[in-house]
Write a protein that holds these residues in place. Structure first.
Motif, PDB file in Angstrom:
ATOM      1  N   ALA A 107       0.769  -1.265  -0.110  1.00 38.14           N
ATOM      2  CA  ALA A 107       0.060  -0.136  -0.030  1.00 38.14           C
ATOM      3  C   ALA A 107       0.769   1.280  -0.005  1.00 38.14           C
ATOM      4  O   ALA A 107       0.481   2.253  -0.706  1.00 38.14           O
ATOM      5  CB  ALA A 107      -1.006   0.076   1.268  1.00 38.14           C
ATOM      6  N   SER A 108       1.866   1.240   0.641  1.00 38.81           N
ATOM      7  CA  SER A 108       3.028   2.526   0.786  1.00 38.81           C
ATOM      8  C   SER A 108       3.586   2.621  -0.392  1.00 38.81           C
ATOM      9  O   SER A 108       3.703   3.694  -1.096  1.00 38.81           O
ATOM     10  CB  SER A 108       4.090   2.159   1.827  1.00 38.81           C
ATOM     11  N   TYR A 166      -1.657   2.446   7.107  1.00 37.54           N
ATOM     12  CA  TYR A 166      -1.679   2.757   8.518  1.00 37.54           C
ATOM     13  C   TYR A 166      -2.628   1.779   9.101  1.00 37.54           C
ATOM     14  O   TYR A 166      -2.197   1.362  10.258  1.00 37.54           O
ATOM     15  CB  TYR A 166      -1.848   4.081   8.497  1.00 37.54           C
ATOM     16  N   LYS A 167      -3.806   1.480   8.573  1.00 35.77           N
ATOM     17  CA  LYS A 167      -4.490   0.407   9.493  1.00 35.77           C
ATOM     18  C   LYS A 167      -3.827  -0.723   9.446  1.00 35.77           C
ATOM     19  O   LYS A 167      -4.044  -1.430  10.608  1.00 35.77           O
ATOM     20  CB  LYS A 167      -5.887   0.501   8.745  1.00 35.77           C
ATOM     21  N   SER A 168      -3.273  -1.494   8.421  1.00 37.21           N
ATOM     22  CA  SER A 168      -2.481  -2.543   8.519  1.00 37.21           C
ATOM     23  C   SER A 168      -1.551  -2.510   9.640  1.00 37.21           C
ATOM     24  O   SER A 168      -1.370  -3.628  10.312  1.00 37.21           O
ATOM     25  CB  SER A 168      -2.229  -2.950   7.045  1.00 37.21           C
ATOM     26  N   THR A 169      -0.624  -1.647   9.669  1.00 42.81           N
ATOM     27  CA  THR A 169       0.624  -1.489  10.362  1.00 42.81           C
ATOM     28  C   THR A 169       0.060  -1.621  11.946  1.00 42.81           C
ATOM     29  O   THR A 169       0.725  -2.082  12.792  1.00 42.81           O
ATOM     30  CB  THR A 169       1.458  -0.278   9.920  1.00 42.81           C
ATOM     31  N   ARG A 226       4.287  12.741   7.908  1.00 42.40           N
ATOM     32  CA  ARG A 226       3.200  11.852   7.705  1.00 42.40           C
ATOM     33  C   ARG A 226       2.935  11.481   6.256  1.00 42.40           C
ATOM     34  O   ARG A 226       2.113  10.590   6.147  1.00 42.40           O
ATOM     35  CB  ARG A 226       1.861  12.367   8.366  1.00 42.40           C
ATOM     36  N   ASP A 227       3.294  12.301   5.480  1.00 37.59           N
ATOM     37  CA  ASP A 227       3.099  11.810   3.992  1.00 37.59           C
ATOM     38  C   ASP A 227       4.147  10.893   3.140  1.00 37.59           C
ATOM     39  O   ASP A 227       4.411   9.608   3.754  1.00 37.59           O
ATOM     40  CB  ASP A 227       3.203  13.131   3.075  1.00 37.59           C
ATOM     41  N   THR A 228       4.958  11.420   2.510  1.00 33.05           N
ATOM     42  CA  THR A 228       5.980  10.407   1.592  1.00 33.05           C
ATOM     43  C   THR A 228       7.173   9.973   2.527  1.00 33.05           C
ATOM     44  O   THR A 228       7.468   8.676   2.431  1.00 33.05           O
ATOM     45  CB  THR A 228       6.565  11.254   0.497  1.00 33.05           C
ATOM     46  N   ALA A 285       6.049   7.098   4.378  1.00 31.13           N
ATOM     47  CA  ALA A 285       5.632   5.961   3.686  1.00 31.13           C
ATOM     48  C   ALA A 285       7.000   5.116   3.196  1.00 31.13           C
ATOM     49  O   ALA A 285       6.989   4.045   3.215  1.00 31.13           O
ATOM     50  CB  ALA A 285       4.901   6.423   2.301  1.00 31.13           C
ATOM     51  N   TRP A 286       8.014   6.132   3.154  1.00 27.08           N
ATOM     52  CA  TRP A 286       9.252   5.472   2.939  1.00 27.08           C
ATOM     53  C   TRP A 286       9.905   4.615   4.003  1.00 27.08           C
ATOM     54  O   TRP A 286      10.498   3.532   3.793  1.00 27.08           O
ATOM     55  CB  TRP A 286      10.491   6.528   2.444  1.00 27.08           C
ATOM     56  N   ILE A 287       9.637   5.082   5.275  1.00 25.61           N
ATOM     57  CA  ILE A 287       9.994   4.063   6.267  1.00 25.61           C
ATOM     58  C   ILE A 287       9.225   3.064   6.382  1.00 25.61           C
ATOM     59  O   ILE A 287       9.605   1.875   6.964  1.00 25.61           O
ATOM     60  CB  ILE A 287       9.824   5.131   7.730  1.00 25.61           C
TER      61      ILE A 287
END
Length: 329
Positions: free
Chosen positions: A197-198, A235-238, A293-295, A298-300
């Motif tokens: 997803a990310s 986010y919900k999955s993590t 909180r954006d890109t 996602a990279w993390i």
């Protein structure tokens, strides 16, 4: 322990059948996805017709590709292929779960004694969780991308990682095996969904209006959900997988104390598992921090996904340690 060769053989057949069925589902879903450009063009034409007919603005027009508010239309062959693909996907998931159950019955133990069984369980968990998490129409196009790592892992499990049905080594003959490893499998399966997803979120951020872009990534983004939807899915999955994975690490430490007389010894598997957990903690923190909180977040999350795969393959197959139970020859 007596091995039931018949059930073990049926388990292998179920796993191979699951792989073949999932490949068929993948092809059908690609057919649906590849037709997205034609659907987008059709929807824009329908939107112009609505505006010319008296709609107040283009905002009144449909926003979901393939769904036209001007009236019902016949489903295209590609749409029917997509519906078939999702049905076939359920069959493949059932076969994957059946292969694990048959493996357990054939060996008379919990089927998580080697890397083949672990990867099979993790893939089945990803498929089952995906059927729940991606059941909404807005998420269905994600299956084209989620199935890629699952099929790769299943192929590796059936070839490089395959191990014959056999009793486990004495160190794994413990009631902690089904508890510790099952939790890790479920957490890993959810991290797989989150990582994909990310990755797709970053693509969507690069091409927020894919139908107007050029190049392969722009066309790939054509029928993806919007960036905010992909970010929420990651986010919900993590946020569910993170405590599960952490609980798995803690339970593994308790098992280590019972088996080796110490809770933590900085074994390579323990170390990388802890690092992976810290990376995902960093993602959740970044996701709640303004400016990250954006890109960046996602990279993390993607780094955490890579660390999880590194822990599964490199640590198990290359690095020698107390957790070297891959079952490889």
């Amino acid at each position: 322990m007596i091995i039931d060769e018949t059930l073990a053989h049926y388990s292998d057949l179920a796993f191979e059948s699951a792989f073949a069925v999932l490949v068929l589902a993948f092809v059908l879903l690609i057919v649906e996805y590849a037709s997205s450009k034609a659907w987008a063009v059709q929807d824009r034409e329908a939107a112009r017709e609505l505006v010319s007919a008296g709609s107040s603005s283009v905002a009144d027009a449909p926003s979901v590709p393939g769904r036209v508010a001007a009236g019902p239309r016949r489903r295209s062959p590609a749409e029917r292929a997509g519906n078939m693909g999702r049905t076939v996907l359920v069959v493949g998931t059932v076969l994957a779960v059946a292969s694990i159950v048959l493996r357990g019955l054939g060996t008379g133990r919990f089927p998580l004694g080697n890397m083949y069984e672990f990867v099979a369980m993790a893939c089945a968990a990803s498929l089952a969780l995906g059927l729940v998490w991606l059941r909404k129409p807005a998420y269905r196009s994600l299956w084209v991308f989620v199935l890629v790592p699952i099929l790769v892992l299943m192929f590796l499990a059936a070839t490089v990682l395959y191990a014959d049905a056999a009793p486990v080594v004495p160190a794994l003959q413990s009631f902690w095996l089904p508890i510790h490893v099952t939790i890790i499998c479920i957490g890993s399966g959810m991290f797989l969904l989150s990582g994909m997803a990310s990755i797709l979120y970053l693509i969507r951020m690069r091409h927020p209006r894919g139908e107007e872009g050029t190049g392969p990534l722009a066309h790939m983004a054509l029928r993806l959900p919007d960036a905010q939807t992909l970010d929420r899915l990651a986010y919900k999955s993590t946020i569910i997988a993170f405590p599960l994975f952490g609980a798995g690490v803690i339970l593994g430490a308790i098992w280590a104390e019972a088996a080796w007389g110490r809770f933590w010894g900085w074994d390579p598997k323990e170390t990388v598992s802890f690092i992976t957990w810290i990376v995902y903690a960093g993602y959740l923190h970044a996701r709640a921090t303004s400016g990250w909180r954006d890109t960046k977040a996602a990279w993390i999350n993607i780094v955490g996904f890579v660390a999880m795969l590194f822990n599964l393959f490199i640590i198990n197959m290359v690095v020698s340690g107390l957790h070297s139970y891959a079952g490889l020859n």
